[in-house]
Design a protein around this motif. Structure first.
Motif, PDB file in Angstrom:
ATOM      1  N   SER A 190      48.449  37.917  -0.804  1.00  0.00           N
ATOM      2  CA  SER A 190      47.387  37.174  -0.134  1.00  0.00           C
ATOM      3  C   SER A 190      46.766  36.159  -1.079  1.00  0.00           C
ATOM      4  CB  SER A 190      46.307  38.161   0.355  1.00  0.00           C
ATOM      5  OG  SER A 190      45.212  37.491   0.919  1.00  0.00           O
ATOM      6  N   ARG A 249      43.550  35.719  -0.510  1.00  0.00           N
ATOM      7  CA  ARG A 249      42.194  36.238  -0.392  1.00  0.00           C
ATOM      8  C   ARG A 249      42.111  37.562  -1.161  1.00  0.00           C
ATOM      9  NH1 ARG A 249      41.249  36.646   5.890  1.00  0.00           N
ATOM     10  NH2 ARG A 249      43.379  37.452   5.789  1.00  0.00           N
ATOM     11  N   GLN A 303      39.921  32.488  -2.115  1.00  0.00           N
ATOM     12  CA  GLN A 303      38.622  33.055  -1.760  1.00  0.00           C
ATOM     13  C   GLN A 303      38.519  34.467  -2.339  1.00  0.00           C
ATOM     14  OE1 GLN A 303      39.140  32.707   2.509  1.00  0.00           O
ATOM     15  NE2 GLN A 303      37.617  31.071   2.608  1.00  0.00           N
ATOM     16  N   ASP A 314      34.640  33.221   7.877  1.00  0.00           N
ATOM     17  CA  ASP A 314      35.994  32.685   7.887  1.00  0.00           C
ATOM     18  C   ASP A 314      37.025  33.797   8.066  1.00  0.00           C
ATOM     19  OD1 ASP A 314      38.132  30.895   7.588  1.00  0.00           O
ATOM     20  OD2 ASP A 314      38.211  31.241   5.426  1.00  0.00           O
ATOM     21  N   TRP A 315      36.862  34.885   7.333  1.00  0.00           N
ATOM     22  CA  TRP A 315      37.829  35.985   7.410  1.00  0.00           C
ATOM     23  C   TRP A 315      37.799  36.668   8.769  1.00  0.00           C
ATOM     24  CZ3 TRP A 315      37.269  38.819   2.011  1.00  0.00           C
ATOM     25  CH2 TRP A 315      37.706  37.947   1.008  1.00  0.00           C
ATOM     26  N   LYS A 316      36.614  36.816   9.338  1.00  0.00           N
ATOM     27  CA  LYS A 316      36.504  37.506  10.622  1.00  0.00           C
ATOM     28  C   LYS A 316      37.062  36.672  11.760  1.00  0.00           C
ATOM     29  CE  LYS A 316      32.515  40.293   9.252  1.00  0.00           C
ATOM     30  NZ  LYS A 316      31.063  40.537   9.411  1.00  0.00           N
ATOM     31  N   GLU A 317      37.117  35.370  11.584  1.00  0.00           N
ATOM     32  CA  GLU A 317      37.655  34.486  12.630  1.00  0.00           C
ATOM     33  C   GLU A 317      39.179  34.408  12.602  1.00  0.00           C
ATOM     34  OE1 GLU A 317      35.731  30.774  12.032  1.00  0.00           O
ATOM     35  OE2 GLU A 317      33.777  31.458  12.781  1.00  0.00           O
ATOM     36  N   ARG A 318      39.773  34.847  11.511  1.00  0.00           N
ATOM     37  CA  ARG A 318      41.251  34.747  11.399  1.00  0.00           C
ATOM     38  C   ARG A 318      41.935  35.836  12.196  1.00  0.00           C
ATOM     39  NH1 ARG A 318      42.998  32.941   5.265  1.00  0.00           N
ATOM     40  NH2 ARG A 318      41.424  31.324   4.971  1.00  0.00           N
TER      41      ARG A 318
END
Length: 376
Positions: A207, A209, A255, A372-376
């Motif tokens: 990743s 992230r 990130q 951002d992470w929750k929207e992916r």
């Protein structure tokens, strides 16, 4: 103890904690009290999963009690308690349960926010559980349905405690009985950094992230409160915040999110990137400074400065109605120093929590990363 780990190319011997000594001494004393016989060695199963066989020393019998001791073995880890005799005096009591207190050489808690409440003996909860469980097993084996009164003492504990952080933390009169695994493992900084580099490299293969957690508290918080992030690699980094961020930069992460207890991560507000207490410990000073910036009274600032723990600081801020602005100020400082260390290589933010107070907040960049992470 004849078990070893290899660190920095050296074979280092493991030891066992004061908590294991106290539990083994209590177990041996309980067995002798219930059976009327004498025991020279005692077995103990530690939370780490390692079984110990320990020599029982200084056996004393009274009309209604047995006292004995276990010598602390720190292995190859430098420790002021190495060689100290940890005593347990065990007496029977009619009512069920195990009452545990401290005797000579065991400190007493004088400030809030520690593992035990003010006034209690500084015997942490895991050693208390080990003592109670060991005695419950002995009672069950002997068919005894009453309880036990246990007093733990440490030879030379009051003098040895002067060479520890106990006086600063608000533990007076002796040492603390500690240990979460029951085993003392010698530490090697270079070996830890090498392992950390490998783990971060392996995470980079999966990743762009990354989540960094100083310890088990952070891992537990993630598992309970941020389950939606379970697909993102998590690396436990101990106290090496700055080194971990440098490694993340070299692995070209995009990130990075730090998730940790306020007692560790608040130090970042002062630019401290190795959070071990031997390197620096300015937790209460930082709370005091940012409270002053937010208009706290002289009395509140002094109380914060003299507090034993960050949880105690939070209680003081709540009493003064200043928790929100002070945390906002601290989080802004944390973000500033994280950005300076990352130097534009990646976006980084931090989430802080307390075991006592729960979620405390997140830096501005952390909030953006989470969204951002929750929207992916």
């Amino acid at each position: 103890m004849e078990q070893f780990v290899v660190k920095d190319g050296k074979q280092l011997r493991l030891g066992y904690t004061t908590g294991s000594c106290a539990a083994a001494a209590a177990k041996a004393a309980g067995w002798m009290l219930l059976t009327g016989r004498e025991k020279k060695t005692i077995g103990l199963h530690t939370p780490k999963g390692i079984d110990l066989t320990l020599h029982v020393e200084e056996i004393t019998r009274g009309a209604d009690f047995v006292s004995c001791a276990i010598a602390k073995d720190a292995g190859d880890d430098p420790d002021v308690t190495a060689g100290a005799l940890i005593f347990a005096r065990v007496a029977l009591k009619a009512s069920p349960g195990v009452d545990i207190d401290g005797g000579f050489g065991v400190g007493r808690v004088t400030k809030p926010g520690l593992d035990q409440p003010v006034g209690a003996a500084a015997i942490n909860h895991v050693p208390r559980q080990m003592i109670a469980e060991a005695l419950h097993r002995e009672a069950e084996a002997a068919g005894y349905d009453g309880g036990f009164a246990v007093v733990i003492s440490i030879n030379g504990g009051e003098e040895a405690a002067k060479r520890t952080f106990n006086p600063h933390l608000g533990v007076e009169g002796g040492l603390s009985v500690l240990g979460t695994s029951g085993i003392v493992e010698p530490m090697s900084q270079q070996a830890l950094l090498d392992s950390l580099q490998l783990e971060i490299h392996q995470a980079a293969l999966r990743s762009r992230r990354l989540i960094l957690a100083p310890g088990n508290y952070g891992l537990d918080y993630l598992a309970e409160n941020l389950k939606e992030l379970r697909e993102i690699p998590v690396v436990k980094i101990s106290n090496f915040i700055g080194d971990a961020l440098d490694m993340a930069a070299s692995e070209q992460f995009e990130q990075v999110l730090l998730v940790g207890h306020v007692g560790k991560l608040v130090k970042l507000a002062g630019g401290i990137m190795n959070t071990h207490s031997r390197q620096a410990d300015c937790r209460t000073e930082l709370f005091c400074t940012h409270a002053a910036l937010c208009g706290a009274s002289r009395e509140t600032c002094r109380a914060l400065f003299e507090a034993a723990t960050t949880d105690a600081c939070l209680d003081l801020l709540d009493a003064a109605g200043l928790r929100a602005p002070v945390l906002e100020s601290l989080l802004a400082a944390v973000q500033l120093h994280l950005d300076r260390r990352a130097a534009g290589a990646f976006r980084v933010g931090a989430i802080l929590f307390s075991n006592q107070h729960g979620p405390l907040g997140q830096t501005e960049t952390a909030a953006q990363i989470l969204n951002d992470w929750k929207e992916r």
